[in-house]
Write a protein that holds these residues in place. Structure first.
Motif, mmCIF file in Angstrom:
data_model
loop_
_atom_site.group_PDB
_atom_site.id
_atom_site.type_symbol
_atom_site.label_atom_id
_atom_site.label_comp_id
_atom_site.label_asym_id
_atom_site.label_seq_id
_atom_site.Cartn_x
_atom_site.Cartn_y
_atom_site.Cartn_z
ATOM 1 N N GLN A 198 0.860 -1.177 0.000
ATOM 2 C CA GLN A 198 0.000 0.000 0.000
ATOM 3 C C GLN A 198 0.897 1.227 0.000
ATOM 4 N N SER A 199 0.782 2.062 -1.035
ATOM 5 C CA SER A 199 1.722 3.176 -1.169
ATOM 6 C C SER A 199 1.597 4.180 -0.031
ATOM 7 N N THR A 200 0.401 4.310 0.575
ATOM 8 C CA THR A 200 0.253 5.242 1.688
ATOM 9 C C THR A 200 0.679 4.626 3.019
ATOM 10 N N ARG A 201 1.010 3.323 3.017
ATOM 11 C CA ARG A 201 1.459 2.649 4.229
ATOM 12 C C ARG A 201 2.671 1.771 3.897
ATOM 13 N N PRO A 202 3.781 2.387 3.544
ATOM 14 C CA PRO A 202 4.919 1.615 3.027
ATOM 15 C C PRO A 202 5.534 0.651 4.035
ATOM 16 N N GLU A 203 5.316 0.855 5.330
ATOM 17 C CA GLU A 203 5.946 -0.002 6.338
ATOM 18 C C GLU A 203 4.977 -1.013 6.940
ATOM 19 N N ALA A 204 3.792 -1.165 6.349
ATOM 20 C CA ALA A 204 2.772 -2.024 6.946
ATOM 21 C C ALA A 204 3.232 -3.474 7.058
ATOM 22 N N TRP A 205 3.778 -4.036 5.994
ATOM 23 C CA TRP A 205 4.216 -5.428 6.034
ATOM 24 C C TRP A 205 5.387 -5.613 7.009
ATOM 25 N N ARG A 206 6.298 -4.668 7.033
ATOM 26 C CA ARG A 206 7.429 -4.785 7.953
ATOM 27 C C ARG A 206 6.938 -4.821 9.402
ATOM 28 N N ASP A 207 5.954 -3.965 9.713
ATOM 29 C CA ASP A 207 5.397 -3.956 11.072
ATOM 30 C C ASP A 207 4.737 -5.296 11.389
ATOM 31 N N TRP A 208 4.018 -5.843 10.400
ATOM 32 C CA TRP A 208 3.327 -7.117 10.648
ATOM 33 C C TRP A 208 4.332 -8.237 10.920
ATOM 34 N N PHE A 209 5.381 -8.333 10.089
ATOM 35 C CA PHE A 209 6.381 -9.388 10.281
ATOM 36 C C PHE A 209 7.120 -9.203 11.603
ATOM 37 N N GLU A 210 7.428 -7.975 11.984
ATOM 38 C CA GLU A 210 8.107 -7.735 13.257
ATOM 39 C C GLU A 210 7.236 -8.192 14.419
ATOM 40 N N ALA A 211 5.928 -7.954 14.310
ATOM 41 C CA ALA A 211 5.025 -8.392 15.373
ATOM 42 C C ALA A 211 4.972 -9.915 15.477
ATOM 43 N N GLN A 212 5.252 -10.624 14.367
ATOM 44 C CA GLN A 212 5.263 -12.091 14.379
ATOM 45 C C GLN A 212 6.624 -12.656 14.764
ATOM 46 N N GLY A 213 7.634 -11.768 14.925
ATOM 47 C CA GLY A 213 8.972 -12.225 15.259
ATOM 48 C C GLY A 213 9.658 -12.926 14.109
ATOM 49 N N VAL A 214 9.350 -12.512 12.881
ATOM 50 C CA VAL A 214 9.880 -13.164 11.674
ATOM 51 C C VAL A 214 10.752 -12.180 10.896
ATOM 52 N N GLN A 215 11.921 -12.658 10.471
ATOM 53 C CA GLN A 215 12.790 -11.860 9.610
ATOM 54 C C GLN A 215 12.243 -11.888 8.188
ATOM 55 N N ALA A 216 12.029 -10.722 7.618
ATOM 56 C CA ALA A 216 11.499 -10.631 6.253
ATOM 57 C C ALA A 216 12.230 -9.506 5.525
ATOM 58 N N PRO A 217 13.408 -9.802 4.946
ATOM 59 C CA PRO A 217 14.204 -8.754 4.290
ATOM 60 C C PRO A 217 13.465 -8.053 3.161
ATOM 61 N N ARG A 218 12.522 -8.746 2.519
ATOM 62 C CA ARG A 218 11.817 -8.148 1.385
ATOM 63 C C ARG A 218 10.383 -7.744 1.770
ATOM 64 N N ALA A 219 10.199 -7.388 3.026
ATOM 65 C CA ALA A 219 8.851 -7.034 3.485
ATOM 66 C C ALA A 219 8.304 -5.797 2.793
ATOM 67 N N MET A 220 9.179 -4.907 2.325
ATOM 68 C CA MET A 220 8.721 -3.679 1.678
ATOM 69 C C MET A 220 8.817 -3.755 0.164
ATOM 70 N N ALA A 221 9.078 -4.952 -0.351
ATOM 71 C CA ALA A 221 9.175 -5.135 -1.806
ATOM 72 C C ALA A 221 7.844 -5.621 -2.349
ATOM 73 N N GLY A 222 7.598 -5.308 -3.610
ATOM 74 C CA GLY A 222 6.366 -5.758 -4.255
ATOM 75 C C GLY A 222 5.635 -4.599 -4.909
ATOM 76 N N PRO A 223 4.675 -4.887 -5.782
ATOM 77 C CA PRO A 223 3.934 -3.827 -6.476
ATOM 78 C C PRO A 223 3.134 -2.980 -5.498
ATOM 79 N N ARG A 224 3.082 -1.676 -5.761
ATOM 80 C CA ARG A 224 2.416 -0.744 -4.855
ATOM 81 C C ARG A 224 1.122 -0.230 -5.461
ATOM 82 N N TYR A 225 0.143 -0.042 -4.604
ATOM 83 C CA TYR A 225 -1.166 0.447 -5.014
ATOM 84 C C TYR A 225 -1.576 1.575 -4.079
ATOM 85 N N GLU A 226 -2.196 2.601 -4.651
ATOM 86 C CA GLU A 226 -2.578 3.750 -3.824
ATOM 87 C C GLU A 226 -3.827 3.464 -3.003
#
Length: 310
Positions: A198-226
């Protein structure tokens, strides 16, 4: 006190000429002669004491002051046109509100509930416009905004007050054909799947993975939508996993168009608010705000996962 304002015709001629960058095309639009448009713009420049256009070898262009004034005039004329149409449409009966709203929340949550408002307050009309970012209410004819943001973002919206409506939970969802054996995966397994951003929430996936205690180097990668509605369409098409507010995808989860990719909801940092300008409150807004607060209180819990969705 008499207002010091140019004539409406002069403003209309200037706005059309500025938009077309041509007196000729402005005249055609307004059903006037080119000379009449030119005279009106010249009269406006005399009134202001400021040149609005300058002529070049290739025609005419707006001066910096003209470009800024044209933007302001266009907003005022648009608002005046809306207000005029509103009064004509209501025939002088009832009241109306113009609301700005984040698009997907408006279409998927608010609009389906508006018939209940209409049943209780049939004389109140609601006009909706879209917004995804804060704006200055003084530059618009908007009475209030339905907006999603963090408490800090709401506090930074200058000149406004906000009413909290509901918190937001987010959940990974996707097309069932994207999942191995069409079964939900663990947070670690989600790292291997394409993630929709989500382009207006660029860190959303990173926050979700951190809350799960999972390393996700590409959490902010992928197609963006407004818009979330774009993400929903992309997820249904099988382009990846979307991290969606649960209240916005209940229909797709119920129908099976989307399934829960990983049953780990997370309370997001954001909530939904009704934001309004500081100052006296119109009676129509008071009525709407009381109704909206009651509907938000009665809304289902943040996480609604239909049977069979996972």
């Amino acid at each position: 006190m008499r207002r010091r304002l140019p004539t409406l015709q002069a403003l209309q001629c200037f706005e059309a000429a500025a938009r077309h960058q041509s007196f000729t095309r402005a005249a055609q639009e307004l059903a006037l002669t080119q000379g009449a448009v030119s005279r009106q713009v010249a009269a406006l420049e005399d009134f202001l004491g400021v040149p609005l256009f300058r002529r070049t070898r290739h025609g005419m262009v707006l001066t910096p002051a003209g470009a800024d004034y044209a933007r302001q005039v266009r907003q005022r004329l648009d608002a005046l046109e809306r207000d005029t149409a509103d009064v004509m449409g209501r025939g002088g009966v009832g009241d109306s509100l113009t609301l700005a709203a984040v698009p997907t929340f408006a279409t998927r949550w608010l609009i389906p509930r508006l018939p209940r408002l209409a049943a209780r307050h049939p004389q109140l009309q609601i006009h909706l416009e879209t917004c995804t970012r804060p704006f200055m209410f003084t530059d618009t004819g908007i009475d209030a905004a339905l907006w999603a943001g963090t408490p800090q973002q709401v506090q930074q919206w200058a000149g406004t007050t906000a009413t909290h409506l509901m918190d937001e939970d987010v959940l990974p969802v996707c097309s069932p054909r994207l999942l191995p054996q069409r079964q939900p995966v663990t947070p670690q397994g989600l790292v291997q799947l394409p993630l929709l951003q989500q382009s207006t929430r660029p860190e959303a996936w990173r926050d979700w993975f951190e809350a799960q205690g999972v390393q996700a180097p590409r959490a902010m990668a992928g197609p963006r939508y407004e818009l979330f509605s774009m993400q929903v369409a992309a997820a249904i098409a099988g382009l990846g996993v979307a991290l969606m507010p649960t209240l916005l995808v209940q229909q797709e989860l119920s129908s099976g168009a989307l399934v829960v990719a990983c049953p780990r909801p997370l309370q997001a940092r954001r909530a939904y608010y009704l934001v309004q300008p500081q100052g006296p409150e119109r009676a129509a807004l008071t009525v709407f705000k009381a109704w909206l607060a009651a509907v938000a209180r009665d809304a289902p819990g943040a996480v609604q996962v239909p049977p069979g969705a996972v």
